[in-house]
Design an enzyme around this catalytic site. Structure first.
Site, short mmCIF file in Angstrom:
data_model
loop_
_atom_site.label_atom_id
_atom_site.label_comp_id
_atom_site.label_asym_id
_atom_site.label_seq_id
_atom_site.Cartn_x
_atom_site.Cartn_y
_atom_site.Cartn_z
N ASP A 36 0.85 -1.28 0.02
CA ASP A 36 0.11 -0.14 0.07
C ASP A 36 0.78 1.32 -0.06
OD1 ASP A 36 -2.15 -1.69 0.33
OD2 ASP A 36 -2.72 -0.83 2.10
N HIS A 181 3.63 -2.21 3.01
CA HIS A 181 3.55 -0.99 2.38
C HIS A 181 5.04 -0.70 1.68
CE1 HIS A 181 0.95 -0.48 5.69
NE2 HIS A 181 0.40 0.26 5.23
ZN LIG Z 1 -2.35 2.92 3.39
#
Ligand SMILES: [Zn+2]
Length: 216
Positions: A36, A181
């Site tokens: 992400d 991430h």
């Molecule tokens: Zn996020």
């Protein structure tokens, strides 16, 4: 034609879900890796390189602002067969925004994804996993399914590469969706952890894949 189906001219849209997708169905030991907040030129290229090395596809929930500044990385994701999902333009807490703002955050991101990746996204993930009715409805109206996660690597807390590896391997199970991430801070631990847990998951017999709409 029997006449009892929907009119063929009607656009196909997914139903409005009240809960995001948490598991993927599939045969055997299937898992999904998701990254992400990117793409970030400092970390995303190395993640793409590692995925390419092991011939693995993943999902990238990109932010529109990051995507707009790094369109070449979205093109690379398309070339490698990865799935790009929508993670809003500025990563706000959507539950604090009014509908027009929510729509703008999401729709602009759909547009830049279409431009750089070549297709409009089919998947959407709310920042912080903060969903509400408006978010589900607007996402569905824009043709997307909501996707959450089942295993949070908590890499955003920078707990050390070993801790990230442990969380992913400990959480591994059929149908799991892993959250990591590739942007939003120093993600060098996330990059290193992937190089460690990915071959181990493959050695354990896991098939890392990406969901298609028909798998929901
Ligand atoms: Zn996020």
């Amino acid at each position: 034609m029997t006449g009892d189906g929907p009119p063929s001219s009607r656009p196909l849209r997914p139903p409005v879900r009240r809960e995001p997708l948490l598991h993927v169905s599939g045969r055997g030991r299937t898992m999904v890796l998701t990254f992400d907040d990117g793409p970030d030129p400092r970390y995303t290229p190395t993640i793409l390189k590692t995925l390419r090395k092991y011939d693995v596809r993943a999902m990238f929930f990109v932010c529109g602002g990051m995507a707009d500044a790094n369109k070449d990385l979205l093109a690379e994701m398309a070339d490698d067969g990865h799935i790009v999902g929508n993670h809003t333009w500025t990563h706000p807490l959507l539950t604090q925004l009014r509908r027009p703002q929510i729509r703008s955050e999401i729709e602009r991101t759909c547009d830049v994804i279409e431009d750089a990746y070549g297709e409009r996204p089919l998947w959407f993930r709310a920042p912080y996993g903060a969903w509400n009715r408006a978010t589900f409805q607007i996402g569905a109206d824009l043709g997307m399914e909501p996707v959450a996660w089942t295993v949070d690597s908590r890499d955003w807390t920078t707990p050390g590469t070993g801790a990230i590896v442990h969380r992913v391997e400990h959480g591994a199970a059929p149908g799991v969706i892993v959250l990591s991430h590739d942007a939003g801070g120093d993600r060098s631990q996330s990059v290193r952890a992937l190089r460690d847990y990915l071959p181990q998951l493959l050695d354990s017999g896991y098939h890392l894949t990406v969901p298609r709409r028909r798998y929901v």
